[in-house]
Write a protein that holds these residues in place. Structure first.
Motif, PDB file in Angstrom:
ATOM      1  N   ASP A 276       0.832  -1.266  -0.033  1.00 34.87           N
ATOM      2  CA  ASP A 276       0.035  -0.015   0.026  1.00 34.87           C
ATOM      3  C   ASP A 276       0.873   1.147  -0.016  1.00 34.87           C
ATOM      4  O   ASP A 276       2.062   1.242   0.281  1.00 34.87           O
ATOM      5  CB  ASP A 276      -1.019   0.168   1.018  1.00 34.87           C
ATOM      6  N   GLY A 277       0.251   2.527  -0.298  1.00 37.63           N
ATOM      7  CA  GLY A 277       1.224   3.504  -0.586  1.00 37.63           C
ATOM      8  C   GLY A 277       1.551   4.140   0.695  1.00 37.63           C
ATOM      9  O   GLY A 277       2.843   4.855   0.612  1.00 37.63           O
ATOM     10  N   SER A 278       1.255   3.646   1.911  1.00 35.59           N
ATOM     11  CA  SER A 278       1.689   4.431   3.199  1.00 35.59           C
ATOM     12  C   SER A 278       2.942   3.532   3.846  1.00 35.59           C
ATOM     13  O   SER A 278       3.707   3.927   4.400  1.00 35.59           O
ATOM     14  CB  SER A 278       0.682   4.430   4.227  1.00 35.59           C
ATOM     15  N   GLY A 279       2.975   2.228   3.423  1.00 32.44           N
ATOM     16  CA  GLY A 279       3.892   1.572   4.173  1.00 32.44           C
ATOM     17  C   GLY A 279       4.729   0.368   3.274  1.00 32.44           C
ATOM     18  O   GLY A 279       5.872  -0.150   3.679  1.00 32.44           O
ATOM     19  N   GLY A 280       4.094   0.006   2.044  1.00 28.33           N
ATOM     20  CA  GLY A 280       4.494  -1.038   1.204  1.00 28.33           C
ATOM     21  C   GLY A 280       5.435  -0.469   0.378  1.00 28.33           C
ATOM     22  O   GLY A 280       6.359  -1.525  -0.318  1.00 28.33           O
ATOM     23  N   LEU A 281       5.322   0.739  -0.155  1.00 26.46           N
ATOM     24  CA  LEU A 281       6.308   1.143  -1.184  1.00 26.46           C
ATOM     25  C   LEU A 281       6.968   2.475  -0.618  1.00 26.46           C
ATOM     26  O   LEU A 281       6.574   3.303   0.203  1.00 26.46           O
ATOM     27  CB  LEU A 281       5.395   1.809  -2.456  1.00 26.46           C
ATOM     28  N   GLU A 282       8.384   2.395  -0.712  1.00 24.20           N
ATOM     29  CA  GLU A 282       9.387   3.338  -0.468  1.00 24.20           C
ATOM     30  C   GLU A 282       9.870   4.068  -1.831  1.00 24.20           C
ATOM     31  O   GLU A 282      10.154   3.416  -2.708  1.00 24.20           O
ATOM     32  CB  GLU A 282      10.383   3.014   0.447  1.00 24.20           C
ATOM     33  N   ALA A 283       9.673   5.418  -1.899  1.00 28.35           N
ATOM     34  CA  ALA A 283      10.402   6.260  -3.080  1.00 28.35           C
ATOM     35  C   ALA A 283      11.597   6.759  -2.880  1.00 28.35           C
ATOM     36  O   ALA A 283      11.573   7.510  -1.587  1.00 28.35           O
ATOM     37  CB  ALA A 283       9.058   6.963  -3.424  1.00 28.35           C
ATOM     38  N   VAL A 284      12.508   6.623  -3.586  1.00 28.55           N
ATOM     39  CA  VAL A 284      13.869   7.297  -3.343  1.00 28.55           C
ATOM     40  C   VAL A 284      14.185   7.813  -4.716  1.00 28.55           C
ATOM     41  O   VAL A 284      14.366   7.084  -5.633  1.00 28.55           O
ATOM     42  CB  VAL A 284      14.898   6.147  -2.585  1.00 28.55           C
ATOM     43  N   ALA A 285      14.517   9.338  -4.814  1.00 22.82           N
ATOM     44  CA  ALA A 285      15.004   9.800  -5.871  1.00 22.82           C
ATOM     45  C   ALA A 285      16.531   9.801  -5.683  1.00 22.82           C
ATOM     46  O   ALA A 285      17.120  10.604  -5.048  1.00 22.82           O
ATOM     47  CB  ALA A 285      14.463  11.440  -5.936  1.00 22.82           C
ATOM     48  N   PHE A 286      16.955   9.029  -6.461  1.00 29.40           N
ATOM     49  CA  PHE A 286      18.759   8.796  -6.056  1.00 29.40           C
ATOM     50  C   PHE A 286      19.329   9.554  -7.235  1.00 29.40           C
ATOM     51  O   PHE A 286      20.534   9.881  -6.744  1.00 29.40           O
ATOM     52  CB  PHE A 286      18.830   7.240  -6.399  1.00 29.40           C
ATOM     53  N   ARG A 287      19.162   9.525  -8.325  1.00 33.31           N
ATOM     54  CA  ARG A 287      19.853  10.449  -9.154  1.00 33.31           C
ATOM     55  C   ARG A 287      18.604  11.029 -10.188  1.00 33.31           C
ATOM     56  O   ARG A 287      17.529  10.458 -10.327  1.00 33.31           O
ATOM     57  CB  ARG A 287      20.767   9.693  -9.985  1.00 33.31           C
ATOM     58  N   GLN A 288      18.980  11.891 -10.974  1.00 37.89           N
ATOM     59  CA  GLN A 288      18.270  12.807 -11.838  1.00 37.89           C
ATOM     60  C   GLN A 288      18.966  13.051 -13.122  1.00 37.89           C
ATOM     61  O   GLN A 288      19.594  14.313 -13.401  1.00 37.89           O
ATOM     62  CB  GLN A 288      17.584  14.016 -11.157  1.00 37.89           C
ATOM     63  N   CYS A 289      19.057  12.009 -14.128  1.00 37.77           N
ATOM     64  CA  CYS A 289      19.961  12.310 -15.170  1.00 37.77           C
ATOM     65  C   CYS A 289      19.932  11.478 -16.328  1.00 37.77           C
ATOM     66  O   CYS A 289      19.011  10.522 -16.153  1.00 37.77           O
ATOM     67  CB  CYS A 289      21.426  12.374 -14.892  1.00 37.77           C
ATOM     68  N   PRO A 290      20.226  11.842 -17.674  1.00 39.41           N
ATOM     69  CA  PRO A 290      19.926  11.067 -18.857  1.00 39.41           C
ATOM     70  C   PRO A 290      20.865   9.719 -18.285  1.00 39.41           C
ATOM     71  O   PRO A 290      22.185   9.802 -17.800  1.00 39.41           O
ATOM     72  CB  PRO A 290      20.702  11.482 -19.963  1.00 39.41           C
ATOM     73  N   SER A 291      20.438   8.222 -18.691  1.00 37.39           N
ATOM     74  CA  SER A 291      21.091   7.127 -18.282  1.00 37.39           C
ATOM     75  C   SER A 291      22.677   7.183 -19.022  1.00 37.39           C
ATOM     76  O   SER A 291      23.456   6.594 -18.503  1.00 37.39           O
ATOM     77  CB  SER A 291      20.353   6.036 -18.823  1.00 37.39           C
ATOM     78  N   GLY A 292      22.711   7.815 -20.106  1.00 37.19           N
ATOM     79  CA  GLY A 292      24.237   7.895 -20.604  1.00 37.19           C
ATOM     80  C   GLY A 292      25.143   8.469 -19.563  1.00 37.19           C
ATOM     81  O   GLY A 292      26.491   8.437 -19.901  1.00 37.19           O
ATOM     82  N   ASP A 293      24.660   9.489 -18.642  1.00 39.38           N
ATOM     83  CA  ASP A 293      25.454  10.137 -17.612  1.00 39.38           C
ATOM     84  C   ASP A 293      25.877   9.376 -16.466  1.00 39.38           C
ATOM     85  O   ASP A 293      26.613   9.833 -15.896  1.00 39.38           O
ATOM     86  CB  ASP A 293      24.865  11.484 -17.450  1.00 39.38           C
ATOM     87  N   LEU A 294      25.116   8.199 -16.293  1.00 37.63           N
ATOM     88  CA  LEU A 294      25.416   7.487 -15.122  1.00 37.63           C
ATOM     89  C   LEU A 294      26.657   6.917 -15.373  1.00 37.63           C
ATOM     90  O   LEU A 294      27.450   6.538 -16.066  1.00 37.63           O
ATOM     91  CB  LEU A 294      24.373   6.217 -15.059  1.00 37.63           C
ATOM     92  N   THR A 295      27.493   6.538 -14.028  1.00 38.33           N
ATOM     93  CA  THR A 295      28.917   6.001 -14.084  1.00 38.33           C
ATOM     94  C   THR A 295      28.801   4.807 -13.037  1.00 38.33           C
ATOM     95  O   THR A 295      27.820   4.532 -12.611  1.00 38.33           O
ATOM     96  CB  THR A 295      29.535   7.199 -13.426  1.00 38.33           C
ATOM     97  N   PHE A 296      29.916   4.034 -13.271  1.00 41.05           N
ATOM     98  CA  PHE A 296      30.224   2.894 -12.403  1.00 41.05           C
ATOM     99  C   PHE A 296      30.034   3.443 -10.780  1.00 41.05           C
ATOM    100  O   PHE A 296      29.381   2.654 -10.135  1.00 41.05           O
ATOM    101  CB  PHE A 296      31.438   2.083 -12.633  1.00 41.05           C
ATOM    102  N   GLU A 297      30.510   4.247 -10.540  1.00 40.08           N
ATOM    103  CA  GLU A 297      30.265   5.000  -9.186  1.00 40.08           C
ATOM    104  C   GLU A 297      29.110   5.158  -8.869  1.00 40.08           C
ATOM    105  O   GLU A 297      28.744   4.942  -7.498  1.00 40.08           O
ATOM    106  CB  GLU A 297      31.352   6.178  -8.987  1.00 40.08           C
ATOM    107  N   ASP A 298      28.112   5.624  -9.465  1.00 40.35           N
ATOM    108  CA  ASP A 298      26.812   5.831  -9.366  1.00 40.35           C
ATOM    109  C   ASP A 298      26.170   4.511  -9.049  1.00 40.35           C
ATOM    110  O   ASP A 298      25.345   4.344  -8.174  1.00 40.35           O
ATOM    111  CB  ASP A 298      26.119   6.413 -10.543  1.00 40.35           C
ATOM    112  N   LEU A 299      26.478   3.342  -9.796  1.00 38.82           N
ATOM    113  CA  LEU A 299      25.754   2.110  -9.465  1.00 38.82           C
ATOM    114  C   LEU A 299      26.327   1.299  -8.341  1.00 38.82           C
ATOM    115  O   LEU A 299      25.628   0.584  -7.722  1.00 38.82           O
ATOM    116  CB  LEU A 299      26.169   1.254 -10.986  1.00 38.82           C
ATOM    117  N   ILE A 300      27.623   1.601  -8.135  1.00 38.06           N
ATOM    118  CA  ILE A 300      28.109   0.917  -6.975  1.00 38.06           C
ATOM    119  C   ILE A 300      27.549   1.820  -5.553  1.00 38.06           C
ATOM    120  O   ILE A 300      27.313   0.784  -4.757  1.00 38.06           O
ATOM    121  CB  ILE A 300      29.725   1.236  -6.791  1.00 38.06           C
TER     122      ILE A 300
END
Length: 338
Positions: A54-78
């Motif tokens: 349910d929206g109050s406890g079963g799902l957690e939303a985390v805005a981790f990065r905000q970029c085009p996927s081509g800008d992601l790095t190994f360091e981001d994924l680690i």
């Protein structure tokens, strides 16, 4: 820790699925602007899509990065892998990673190699952005949450879910620039599908050996594709640019023009060189052909066959191995198990 229910954490990294209009207005294009909470809020009926969520406890939303996927790095994924492991230790049943589709085939494989847990890790995105009349992001996100919360998805490694198909990260590739059905697993096909919201697993994959997260910078690895009439001059340039390793996408089952062989042998004497196929599907050959520039010839000269991994995925594995200080023989041993 959530008890009595299945908790799923959704990490957003940007991409088409999170893109809206730019300040330039009409004609300015779209760019990543939405976070995980906004993406979840845009999915109709998500609270009731999975029993136990349910929206109050079963799902957690985390805005981790905000970029085009081509800008992601190994360091981001680690860093992301560390956050995912922390959620699993806190009791999460599964995780969804929402990002741009351009690099899903690589980022999902990074997570597949770094996360040593049976809990589902599901990567999804969208081919059509939210400003269009028929965006596919909400449906893909809904399906990804359903898979991440499903006990049937445990033990399958990292999965990619789009267009109601479930793919193993080790096999999947993006094969079209704009189609909602862009993702295919040429070597094996989808491992499962969503049918009326139910996960149907057709094939269960064997877990791959995981790689420890590198604690320092991941060294640069080049990806070099052979072309018709290639004279080998790019090989010489790669050798001079200081790459720590190289993946060569060869013709067919592992073949290159004979005139490039000497340069590849010199390169393999200096750094690990992995031999993959530019076809995108099928295992590398090892013992079939014997002409100069064939797979037998190149392996004898020190090149390392990539197994079933295509060029981009072979580059991911080689990069992580080198990030952990592996030498050529350790790299050879790791790819022998692929």
């Amino acid at each position: 820790m959530v008890t009595g229910r299945r908790m799923v954490t959704v990490f957003s990294l940007g991409g088409t699925i999170a893109s809206t209009g730019t300040p330039g207005g009409e004609g300015g294009g779209v760019a990543p602007r939405l976070g995980a909470k906004e993406l979840l809020d845009a999915v109709p009926g998500l609270d009731g899509a999975v029993p136990g969520l349910d929206g109050s406890g079963g799902l957690e939303a985390v805005a981790f990065r905000q970029c085009p996927s081509g800008d992601l790095t190994f360091e981001d994924l680690i860093a992301l892998a560390a956050e995912i492991n922390a959620r699993f230790e806190a009791g999460a049943a599964g995780v969804v990673v929402v990002q741009g589709t351009d690099t899903i085939e690589e980022t999902s494989f990074v997570l597949d190699l770094l996360i040593d847990a049976p809990n589902p890790v599901v990567v999804t995105g969208a081919m059509r952005n939210p400003t269009l009349a028929s965006p596919d992001g909400p449906a893909n996100l809904r399906a990804a949450v359903q898979v991440a919360a499903s006990p049937e998805a445990r033990g399958l490694g990292c999965l990619v879910v789009l267009n109601d198909e479930v793919h193993a990260a080790r096999f999947v590739s993006k094969t079209h620039t704009s189609s909602p059905a862009a993702f295919r697993s040429v070597a094996a096909g989808p491992v499962g599908r969503l049918v009326e919201g139910r996960l149907r697993i057709a094939v269960r994959t064997t877990p791959l050996a995981t790689v420890p997260p590198p604690t320092g910078p991941v060294p640069p690895v080049a990806l070099l594709t052979m072309g018709f009439g290639d004279d080998g001059r790019l090989i010489e340039q790669v050798a001079a640019l200081g790459y720590a390793g190289v993946v060569v996408e060869a013709f067919g089952g592992g073949h290159v023009p004979a005139r490039t062989v000497a340069a590849l042998e010199r390169l393999a004497a200096a750094v690990p060189v992995v031999l993959a196929s530019r076809t995108g599907g099928g295992d590398m050959l090892r013992t079939t052909y014997g002409f100069p520039g064939s797979e037998r010839d190149l392996i004898a000269r020190g090149l390392i066959p990539s197994g079933f991994l295509d060029g981009p995925k072979a580059r991911v594995l080689l990069s992580l191995l080198l990030g952990n200080g592996a030498g050529t023989e350790q790299v050879r041993t790791a790819f022998a198990g692929i």
